[in-house]
Design a protein around this motif. Structure first.
Motif, PDB file in Angstrom:
ATOM      1  N   GLU A   1       0.835  -1.204   0.000  1.00 10.78           N
ATOM      2  CA  GLU A   1       0.000   0.000   0.000  1.00 10.78           C
ATOM      3  C   GLU A   1       0.869   1.253   0.000  1.00 10.78           C
ATOM      4  O   GLU A   1       0.586   2.217  -0.720  1.00 10.78           O
TER       5      GLU A   1
ATOM      6  N   SER B   1       4.384  -2.449  -5.949  1.00  8.31           N
ATOM      7  CA  SER B   1       3.109  -2.630  -5.264  1.00  8.31           C
ATOM      8  C   SER B   1       2.326  -3.783  -5.870  1.00  8.31           C
ATOM      9  O   SER B   1       1.757  -4.621  -5.163  1.00  8.31           O
TER      10      SER B   1
ATOM     11  N   PHE C   1      -0.903  -5.874  -4.223  1.00  5.03           N
ATOM     12  CA  PHE C   1      -1.785  -4.797  -3.765  1.00  5.03           C
ATOM     13  C   PHE C   1      -2.627  -4.364  -4.960  1.00  5.03           C
ATOM     14  O   PHE C   1      -2.096  -3.993  -5.999  1.00  5.03           O
TER      15      PHE C   1
END
Length: 259
Positions: free
Chosen positions: A55, A84, A89
């Motif tokens: 995140e 990421s 994510f």
């Protein structure tokens, strides 16, 4: 010399950047961001990203892409979005999909855009599933594949409607598309009863559509009912609930607008 190492060890242990985990640092950065303290948040955010928090890596990429503090740096932003995504994510997947799709900070590549869309879709993101469906229909970034289209649009249509209006709209649109596909025999074998079931499921969140569109669809439903038997109409509620996998709560409003 031993005293020096003891002092150094105490400094390392007491320093927040060494003692806090990536998750803790990420939460600290988010708390600061919510208060609009961007300058304070950025070094903590970067540290959380460097320690591998997905995140934080996405948020740092967003900072860099949009120049929230300092100049924009789309190339570095892409690198953090990619990290990421590698941490699974979902916003990282989405950012990479958009980057390759639009050529923002990286060379446009529809095949790679689709690959990231598929990763995002596998996390049940309605926007990404909608994009995957579109790609399987048009052959953009992937070979046209009608069985895959059917698989993904059904998956999208059966999702719970979230509070996010855009994402909820994709889910309700998928349900309406299925009603039309079955009615017209497009992609699916023509089946008026299956079409009716999807109209009933669409009705659960027809508030996602304008009043004019709702009026149009109410007319479609009434017209379709003329082609169904009384028995079919009576059992449609149970069958649509089995198809969706949960109860329908809005059938009493089938012929009314939702504001």
């Amino acid at each position: 010399m031993r005293t020096f190492f003891k002092i150094l060890l105490l400094i390392i242990i007491s320093h927040p950047s060494f003692s806090q985990t990536a998750e803790e640092l990420n939460q600290q950065s988010k708390d600061l961001l919510q208060k609009g303290k961007y300058q304070e948040a950025l070094p903590i955010l970067r540290k959380a990203a460097e320690l591998g928090n997905g995140e934080a890596q996405y948020n740092l990429g967003y900072f860099l892409q949009n120049g929230i503090i300092g100049d924009k740096n789309p190339i570095e932003a892409i690198n953090w979005y990619k990290k990421s995504s590698e941490n699974n994510f979902n916003d990282g997947h989405y950012a990479m999909m958009m980057a390759y799709g639009n050529g923002n900070g990286i060379e446009q590549n529809s095949e790679k855009a689709f690959a990231y869309a598929l990763k995002c879709a596998n996390n049940d993101d309605p926007t990404c599933i909608w994009n995957v469906v579109e790609c399987y229909v048009t052959g953009n970034g992937v070979q046209q594949d009608i069985p895959k289209l059917k698989e993904w649009i059904l998956r999208l249509a059966k999702l719970q409607n979230p509070e996010n209006l855009t994402q909820s709209g994709y889910i309700s649109s998928a349900r309406l598309e299925l009603a039309h596909f079955y009615k017209e025999g497009k992609y699916f074998e023509k089946d008026l009863y299956q079409s009716y079931l999807w109209y009933l499921i669409y009705n659960e969140y027809k508030i996602d559509f304008s009043i004019l569109k709702q009026d149009e669809i109410i007319k479609e439903i009434k017209e379709l009912e003329k082609s169904l038997s009384k028995t079919q109409i009576e059992k449609a509620k149970n069958d649509s609930e089995k198809l969706l996998g949960r109860k329908l709560n809005n059938l009493s409003e089938l012929y009314k607008n939702s504001l």
